[in-house]
Each structure stands twice: as structure tokens, then as C-alpha cells.
Design a protein around this motif. Structure first.
Motif, short mmCIF file in Angstrom:
data_model
loop_
_atom_site.label_atom_id
_atom_site.label_comp_id
_atom_site.label_asym_id
_atom_site.label_seq_id
_atom_site.Cartn_x
_atom_site.Cartn_y
_atom_site.Cartn_z
N ASP A 50 0.86 -1.18 0.00
CA ASP A 50 0.00 0.00 0.00
C ASP A 50 0.90 1.23 0.00
O ASP A 50 1.67 1.45 0.93
N GLN A 51 0.78 2.07 -1.04
CA GLN A 51 1.65 3.24 -1.15
C GLN A 51 1.41 4.27 -0.07
O GLN A 51 2.27 5.10 0.20
N GLN A 52 0.24 4.23 0.57
CA GLN A 52 -0.05 5.19 1.63
C GLN A 52 0.64 4.82 2.95
O GLN A 52 0.95 5.69 3.75
N ARG A 53 0.84 3.53 3.17
CA ARG A 53 1.36 3.08 4.46
C ARG A 53 2.77 2.51 4.42
O ARG A 53 3.37 2.28 5.46
N HIS A 54 3.31 2.24 3.24
CA HIS A 54 4.62 1.61 3.13
C HIS A 54 5.61 2.51 2.39
O HIS A 54 5.23 3.31 1.55
N THR A 55 6.89 2.31 2.68
CA THR A 55 7.94 3.02 1.95
C THR A 55 8.18 2.30 0.62
O THR A 55 7.60 1.26 0.36
N ASN A 56 9.05 2.85 -0.17
CA ASN A 56 9.41 2.24 -1.45
C ASN A 56 10.64 1.34 -1.30
O ASN A 56 11.33 1.09 -2.28
N PHE A 57 10.91 0.88 -0.10
CA PHE A 57 12.07 0.03 0.17
C PHE A 57 11.58 -1.24 0.84
O PHE A 57 10.71 -1.19 1.70
N LEU A 58 12.16 -2.37 0.46
CA LEU A 58 11.86 -3.61 1.17
C LEU A 58 13.07 -4.52 1.14
O LEU A 58 13.88 -4.45 0.22
N GLU A 59 13.18 -5.34 2.17
CA GLU A 59 14.28 -6.30 2.22
C GLU A 59 13.91 -7.51 1.40
O GLU A 59 12.78 -7.98 1.44
N ARG A 61 15.77 -11.22 0.48
CA ARG A 61 16.92 -12.09 0.74
C ARG A 61 17.94 -11.29 1.54
O ARG A 61 17.62 -10.75 2.57
N SER A 62 19.17 -11.16 1.08
CA SER A 62 20.14 -10.36 1.83
C SER A 62 20.41 -9.02 1.14
O SER A 62 21.46 -8.42 1.33
N TYR A 63 19.42 -8.58 0.35
CA TYR A 63 19.54 -7.33 -0.38
C TYR A 63 18.35 -6.42 -0.08
O TYR A 63 17.49 -6.74 0.73
N LYS A 64 18.32 -5.31 -0.77
CA LYS A 64 17.25 -4.35 -0.61
C LYS A 64 16.66 -4.07 -1.98
O LYS A 64 17.39 -3.88 -2.95
N ILE A 65 15.32 -4.06 -2.06
CA ILE A 65 14.63 -3.66 -3.28
C ILE A 65 14.15 -2.24 -3.08
O ILE A 65 13.46 -1.94 -2.10
N ILE A 66 14.52 -1.39 -4.00
CA ILE A 66 14.06 -0.01 -4.00
C ILE A 66 13.27 0.16 -5.29
O ILE A 66 13.79 -0.12 -6.37
N TYR A 67 12.02 0.55 -5.16
CA TYR A 67 11.17 0.60 -6.33
C TYR A 67 10.37 1.89 -6.35
O TYR A 67 10.22 2.58 -5.34
N ARG A 68 9.86 2.18 -7.53
CA ARG A 68 8.98 3.34 -7.68
C ARG A 68 8.02 3.04 -8.81
O ARG A 68 8.41 2.44 -9.82
N ARG A 69 6.79 3.45 -8.62
CA ARG A 69 5.78 3.22 -9.64
C ARG A 69 5.55 4.50 -10.43
O ARG A 69 5.35 5.57 -9.87
N PHE A 74 6.36 -0.56 -12.68
CA PHE A 74 7.17 -0.57 -11.47
C PHE A 74 8.63 -0.67 -11.88
O PHE A 74 9.03 -1.59 -12.60
N PHE A 75 9.43 0.28 -11.43
CA PHE A 75 10.87 0.29 -11.65
C PHE A 75 11.50 -0.21 -10.36
O PHE A 75 11.45 0.49 -9.35
N SER A 76 12.07 -1.41 -10.37
CA SER A 76 12.63 -2.03 -9.17
C SER A 76 14.12 -2.24 -9.33
O SER A 76 14.56 -2.84 -10.31
N PHE A 77 14.88 -1.76 -8.35
CA PHE A 77 16.33 -1.92 -8.34
C PHE A 77 16.69 -2.76 -7.12
O PHE A 77 16.28 -2.43 -6.00
N CYS A 78 17.47 -3.80 -7.31
CA CYS A 78 17.96 -4.61 -6.20
C CYS A 78 19.39 -4.15 -5.92
O CYS A 78 20.24 -4.15 -6.81
N VAL A 79 19.62 -3.75 -4.66
CA VAL A 79 20.92 -3.19 -4.29
C VAL A 79 21.43 -3.84 -3.01
O VAL A 79 20.69 -4.52 -2.31
N ASP A 80 22.68 -3.59 -2.71
CA ASP A 80 23.26 -4.06 -1.46
C ASP A 80 22.59 -3.36 -0.28
O ASP A 80 22.07 -2.25 -0.42
N MET A 81 22.63 -3.99 0.87
CA MET A 81 21.97 -3.45 2.05
C MET A 81 22.54 -2.09 2.47
O MET A 81 21.82 -1.28 3.04
#
Length: 150
Positions: A50-59, A61-69, A74-81
Motif C-alpha cells: 500500500d503506497q499510503q502506508r509503506h515506503t518504497n524500500f523492502l528487504e 533475501r540479503s539485499y534491498k529492493i528499492i522501487y517506484r511506480r 514498477f521500476f525495481s532496483f535490487c541493491v546491497d543493504m
């Protein structure tokens, strides 16, 4: 050799709301089955938030997904923690601005029918999982010079 203290982009996914991957760029090796599994997992994770209650970051596996709609994509980038979330969000926005400027109001069909140009633009921004250019003007000038060659 990577600079110390800086993370790396592992992969980039552009997916529509239905889960169809319109662009994927992998900077680390995965086999095709693993790629399909990751794409499905990422799509389920970002679409259900839910875009109203959640950030655009999520863990993930051992990485971080940063996304934007943007619109239906959806543009999703998987990056190091240890990567900076806001700098990656800025990178996503820059990517969209360059696409928008190049295609004059980019839409999903531009990505489908001109995927080679989208990869070219992405390669101007990111090289081997590292950010290589952040100037929209420099990227646009380089794209114009490439267009003149055609």
C-alpha cells in the motif's frame, strides 16, 4: 574493483501491474529459472504494498529492493543493504526523466518496441552495476550524437 563503502546494483526490473517484465538487466549471474522466480517474487512484493502506508524500500533475501511506480510500471532496483535508498530513488527518477525526454512522454509500448534504445539509455546511466553518469544533460547529448550516426 569496487570503491569501499559503496554498494552495487544487482539487477533492475521494469514490470507492469500484471507482472509482465518489460525490461530486466542483471549485473550478477543467475540461471533462467532463478531469474523467473525472482521476477515473480519481486512483482508480488511491490504490487501488494500500500503506497499510503509503506515506503518504497523492502528487504529481499540479503539485499534491498528499492522501487517506484510510474503510471502502470514498477521500476525495481535490487541493491546491497548498505546502499543509500534515496540516491537509488533519485537514479530511478533520472532514468524515467531521460526516457521521458527521449521518447517525448514515454509509455509502456515505447519500452516494448524500442527496448534496444532503453538498454542503451540504461547503459549510459549504469555500468557493471555501478552508477556511471548522473547528468541528464550529458546523457541526452550522448543520445543525440548516437542518433546523428543513424
Amino acid at each position: 574493483q569496487r570503491r569501499s563503502g559503496r554498494g552495487m546494483i544487482r539487477f533492475i526490473l521494469l514490470q507492469n501491474r500484471q507482472g509482465k517484465t518489460r525490461l530486466s538487466k542483471w549485473y550478477v549471474p543467475y540461471n533462467p529459472e532463478e531469474k523467473n522466480k525472482i521476477e515473480a517474487e519481486i512483482h508480488r512484493a511491490v504490487v501488494s504494498r500500500d503506497q499510503q502506508r509503506h515506503t518504497n524500500f523492502l528487504e529481499y533475501r540479503s539485499y534491498k529492493i528499492i522501487y517506484r511506480r510510474y503510471a502502470g510500471l514498477f521500476f525495481s532496483f535490487c541493491v546491497d543493504m548498505n546502499d543509500n535508498e534515496l540516491s537509488i530513488l533519485e537514479l530511478i527518477h533520472l532514468f524515467v526523466e531521460v526516457l521521458d525526454g527521449y521518447f517525448q512522454n514515454v509509455c509502456e509500448l515505447d519500452l516494448v518496441f524500442n527496448f534496444h534504445l532503453v538498454y542503451l539509455i540504461l547503459d549510459e546511466l549504469i555500468l557493471a552495476g555501478e552508477i556511471s553518469e548522473t547528468s541528464q544533460l550529458n546523457i541526452t547529448e550522448k543520445l543525440k550524437s548516437i542518433d546523428r550516426l543513424d
